[in-house]
Design a protein around this motif. Structure first.
Motif, PDB file in Angstrom:
ATOM      1  N   SER A  14      41.024  34.783  44.552  1.00 27.83           N
ATOM      2  CA  SER A  14      41.132  35.514  45.829  1.00 27.83           C
ATOM      3  C   SER A  14      40.842  36.998  45.633  1.00 27.83           C
ATOM      4  CB  SER A  14      42.527  35.320  46.430  1.00 27.83           C
ATOM      5  OG  SER A  14      43.528  35.728  45.506  1.00 27.83           O
ATOM      6  N   LEU A  15      41.129  37.538  44.400  1.00 25.19           N
ATOM      7  CA  LEU A  15      40.849  38.947  44.125  1.00 25.19           C
ATOM      8  C   LEU A  15      39.345  39.225  44.174  1.00 25.19           C
ATOM      9  CD1 LEU A  15      41.750  41.775  43.232  1.00 25.19           C
ATOM     10  CD2 LEU A  15      41.654  40.957  40.847  1.00 25.19           C
ATOM     11  N   GLU A  16      38.554  38.270  43.685  1.00 24.92           N
ATOM     12  CA  GLU A  16      37.104  38.448  43.707  1.00 24.92           C
ATOM     13  C   GLU A  16      36.602  38.614  45.142  1.00 24.92           C
ATOM     14  OE1 GLU A  16      33.058  35.869  42.771  1.00 24.92           O
ATOM     15  OE2 GLU A  16      34.903  35.375  41.679  1.00 24.92           O
ATOM     16  N   LYS A  17      37.084  37.787  46.017  1.00 27.11           N
ATOM     17  CA  LYS A  17      36.662  37.864  47.415  1.00 27.11           C
ATOM     18  C   LYS A  17      37.151  39.161  48.076  1.00 27.11           C
ATOM     19  CE  LYS A  17      36.878  35.273  51.782  1.00 27.11           C
ATOM     20  NZ  LYS A  17      35.486  35.612  52.079  1.00 27.11           N
ATOM     21  N   HIS A  22      35.958  44.527  50.447  1.00 28.01           N
ATOM     22  CA  HIS A  22      36.385  45.920  50.642  1.00 28.01           C
ATOM     23  C   HIS A  22      35.592  46.927  49.821  1.00 28.01           C
ATOM     24  CE1 HIS A  22      39.810  43.532  52.107  1.00 28.01           C
ATOM     25  NE2 HIS A  22      40.123  44.601  52.860  1.00 28.01           N
ATOM     26  N   SER A  23      34.766  46.482  48.878  1.00 24.58           N
ATOM     27  CA  SER A  23      33.958  47.381  48.036  1.00 24.58           C
ATOM     28  C   SER A  23      34.794  48.541  47.512  1.00 24.58           C
ATOM     29  CB  SER A  23      32.753  47.921  48.827  1.00 24.58           C
ATOM     30  OG  SER A  23      31.936  46.869  49.279  1.00 24.58           O
ATOM     31  N   HIS A  24      35.906  48.185  46.869  1.00 24.69           N
ATOM     32  CA  HIS A  24      36.877  49.187  46.427  1.00 24.69           C
ATOM     33  C   HIS A  24      36.360  49.949  45.218  1.00 24.69           C
ATOM     34  CE1 HIS A  24      40.800  51.039  46.149  1.00 24.69           C
ATOM     35  NE2 HIS A  24      40.858  50.708  44.857  1.00 24.69           N
ATOM     36  N   ALA A  32      34.673  45.259  40.810  1.00 31.63           N
ATOM     37  CA  ALA A  32      34.439  43.839  41.136  1.00 31.63           C
ATOM     38  C   ALA A  32      34.779  42.985  39.923  1.00 31.63           C
ATOM     39  CB  ALA A  32      32.984  43.611  41.544  1.00 31.63           C
ATOM     40  N   VAL A  33      35.008  41.727  40.194  1.00 29.91           N
ATOM     41  CA  VAL A  33      35.236  40.785  39.097  1.00 29.91           C
ATOM     42  C   VAL A  33      33.898  40.526  38.414  1.00 29.91           C
ATOM     43  CG1 VAL A  33      35.907  38.434  38.514  1.00 29.91           C
ATOM     44  CG2 VAL A  33      37.215  39.705  40.221  1.00 29.91           C
ATOM     45  N   ASP A  34      33.854  40.836  37.127  1.00 30.33           N
ATOM     46  CA  ASP A  34      32.595  40.685  36.396  1.00 30.33           C
ATOM     47  C   ASP A  34      32.397  39.265  35.853  1.00 30.33           C
ATOM     48  OD1 ASP A  34      31.789  43.458  36.609  1.00 30.33           O
ATOM     49  OD2 ASP A  34      33.451  43.887  35.245  1.00 30.33           O
ATOM     50  N   SER A  35      33.482  38.660  35.387  1.00 28.63           N
ATOM     51  CA  SER A  35      33.353  37.329  34.773  1.00 28.63           C
ATOM     52  C   SER A  35      34.728  36.672  34.694  1.00 28.63           C
ATOM     53  CB  SER A  35      32.746  37.449  33.362  1.00 28.63           C
ATOM     54  OG  SER A  35      33.609  38.213  32.521  1.00 28.63           O
ATOM     55  N   TYR A  36      34.687  35.455  34.184  1.00 31.09           N
ATOM     56  CA  TYR A  36      35.917  34.703  33.928  1.00 31.09           C
ATOM     57  C   TYR A  36      35.922  34.283  32.469  1.00 31.09           C
ATOM     58  CZ  TYR A  36      36.626  34.261  38.977  1.00 31.09           C
ATOM     59  OH  TYR A  36      36.825  34.522  40.316  1.00 31.09           O
ATOM     60  N   ASP A  37      37.041  34.476  31.799  1.00 29.09           N
ATOM     61  CA  ASP A  37      37.224  33.960  30.442  1.00 29.09           C
ATOM     62  C   ASP A  37      38.012  32.659  30.525  1.00 29.09           C
ATOM     63  OD1 ASP A  37      35.862  35.908  29.164  1.00 29.09           O
ATOM     64  OD2 ASP A  37      37.599  36.965  28.360  1.00 29.09           O
ATOM     65  N   VAL A  38      37.417  31.611  29.968  1.00 30.16           N
ATOM     66  CA  VAL A  38      38.065  30.307  29.970  1.00 30.16           C
ATOM     67  C   VAL A  38      38.313  29.908  28.525  1.00 30.16           C
ATOM     68  CG1 VAL A  38      37.965  27.940  30.832  1.00 30.16           C
ATOM     69  CG2 VAL A  38      36.702  29.745  32.021  1.00 30.16           C
ATOM     70  N   THR A  39      39.554  29.683  28.165  1.00 25.53           N
ATOM     71  CA  THR A  39      39.919  29.311  26.800  1.00 25.53           C
ATOM     72  C   THR A  39      40.688  27.999  26.811  1.00 25.53           C
ATOM     73  OG1 THR A  39      41.969  30.599  26.929  1.00 25.53           O
ATOM     74  CG2 THR A  39      40.026  31.702  26.028  1.00 25.53           C
ATOM     75  N   ILE A  40      40.593  27.280  25.670  1.00 27.20           N
ATOM     76  CA  ILE A  40      41.308  26.022  25.520  1.00 27.20           C
ATOM     77  C   ILE A  40      42.110  26.064  24.232  1.00 27.20           C
ATOM     78  CG2 ILE A  40      39.387  24.856  24.343  1.00 27.20           C
ATOM     79  CD1 ILE A  40      40.207  22.310  25.895  1.00 27.20           C
ATOM     80  N   PHE A  41      43.309  25.555  24.286  1.00 28.01           N
ATOM     81  CA  PHE A  41      44.201  25.520  23.123  1.00 28.01           C
ATOM     82  C   PHE A  41      44.782  24.111  23.004  1.00 28.01           C
ATOM     83  CE2 PHE A  41      48.286  25.916  21.007  1.00 28.01           C
ATOM     84  CZ  PHE A  41      47.967  26.689  19.907  1.00 28.01           C
ATOM     85  N   PRO A  42      44.898  23.545  21.830  1.00 33.34           N
ATOM     86  CA  PRO A  42      44.599  24.098  20.505  1.00 33.34           C
ATOM     87  C   PRO A  42      43.109  24.244  20.242  1.00 33.34           C
ATOM     88  CG  PRO A  42      45.229  21.790  20.325  1.00 33.34           C
ATOM     89  CD  PRO A  42      45.470  22.173  21.739  1.00 33.34           C
TER      90      PRO A  42
END
Length: 372
Positions: A5-8, A13-15, A19-29
């Motif tokens: 929702s922050l990206e939208k 609002h062009s604050h 802007a959100v540049d990317s998403y980091d997706v990690t998996i554990f273990p």
């Protein structure tokens, strides 16, 4: 996943150019080198969603924690987490087949465990089989439909204690490699599915088999209307066998010189079945064996045997005449029947009601005269 929702909000609002540049997706273990994936803002699909893949995971019973975090500039936010498992491998069919043994009310199956870890097995049994063809595992989740197009939803009834009349399921230990399914009906078809389960996820490669139990034997077997050359075999078919199609009858003489095998089609409209056995040899002992046969497409099961023994009647002697008579004796003679043997016997009877006299005699079959 859907954009945060922050990206939208930042787009609307062009604050200050933030802007959100990317998403980091990690998996554990961490089970592979690429345990983290970066998805740029421009990598949305046509529906406006993001996706990421992780490969070379060990799977099995491992629970994976996946974290998706927004990245703005050099700042990484806390992110959203969820826990999941991979789909387990399915059990394997042995070279000798899944079915080990079949009786009238029980089927024993065996399998080989899958190569990966998993939590438990789920064994499904469906008596409403419409075909021996393998079911199609398409988009519909497996547990939301029955085994063979019968439109029933799986229940949790134990088929170890009750008659299996509806689609049933049971969870089994992951240490097992065989199982006896009891409470089945004789001469009936069943669809059997064995699948693995990890958490709430099921394998997409279960093993499946269509089996048919053995029928019950024929009842009240008897031989009636016996003559020197014919006899009528009568029996009562077992009840409740919708796959019963025929009866296999084997006729053999005591010396095994005469053997005859035939099949009699089952007539469901008759309570008492009968079959005329002809061309018998006179004065001969026979054994008759009858078995029930159930057939469904390529499947066939045969019951245990029910047997009886009987003897065909001998032919009668002919031309019985009085050859000689004296004051206290009579001599008679006759022509013996064809194929008369010394091992056979004649039975002779004489009586006189006026003097209250009667007597019975037994003589060898190679004789043709007798003196009273």
């Amino acid at each position: 996943w859907k954009p945060a929702s922050l990206e939208k909000w930042l787009e609307d609002h062009s604050h200050k150019g933030i802007a959100v540049d990317s998403y980091d997706v990690t998996i554990f273990p961490r089970e592979s080198v690429n345990n983290s994936v970066t998805k740029l803002k421009e990598e949305k699909d046509k529906d406006g969603n993001y996706s990421a893949w992780f490969f070379d995971l060990q799977g099995g019973r491992t629970e994976y924690v996946v974290t998706i975090a927004c990245v703005i500039g050099k700042s990484r936010m806390k992110g959203e987490q969820f826990v999941t498992t991979l789909l387990p491998y399915g059990p394997e069919k042995p070279r000798g087949g899944v079915v080990k043994s079949i009786t009238t009310n029980e089927v024993e199956i065996a399998w080989e465990p899958p190569k990966g870890g998993f939590t438990k097995y789920v064994l499904c049994v469906d008596p409403n089989v419409s075909s021996t063809k393998h079911p199609e595992f398409m988009a519909t989740p497996f547990l939301e439909r029955s085994f063979y197009m019968n439109g029933q939803i799986g229940s949790a009834i134990s088929f170890d204690k009750e008659r299996v009349q509806n689609y049933t399921e049971r969870e089994l230990s992951n240490l097992l490699t065989d199982r006896k399914i009891s409470g089945l009906s004789p001469g009936e078809t069943y669809g059997i599915v064995l699948k693995t389960k990890t958490g709430g996820r099921f394998t997409r490669r279960p093993i499946f088999e269509t089996v048919m139990t053995k029928p019950m034997t024929a009842e009240s077997l008897s031989m009636e209307e016996v003559t020197p050359t014919n006899a009528t075999l009568k029996w009562v078919a077992p009840e409740g066998h919708k796959r019963l199609r025929a009866f296999r009858i084997l006729i053999s003489s005591f010396d095994n010189k005469i053997k005859r095998e035939l099949a009699v089609k089952h007539n469901a409209d008759k309570v008492v079945n009968s079959f005329l056995i002809d061309d018998l040899a006179q004065a001969t002992s026979y054994t008759v064996v009858i078995k029930s046969v159930c057939v469904f497409e390529s499947l066939k099961t045969i019951s245990d045997e029910e047997k009886l023994t009987f003897s065909s009647l001998p032919n009668s002697a002919t031309n019985l005449t009085l050859e000689n008579r004296l004051p206290n004796s009579l001599t008679i003679k006759w022509e013996p029947p064809l194929q008369a043997q010394a091992s056979h016997k004649y039975r002779l009877a004489i009586e006189s009601a006026s003097i209250g006299y009667s007597a019975d005699y037994s003589i060898a079959g190679d004789k043709s005269t007798f003196n009273f």
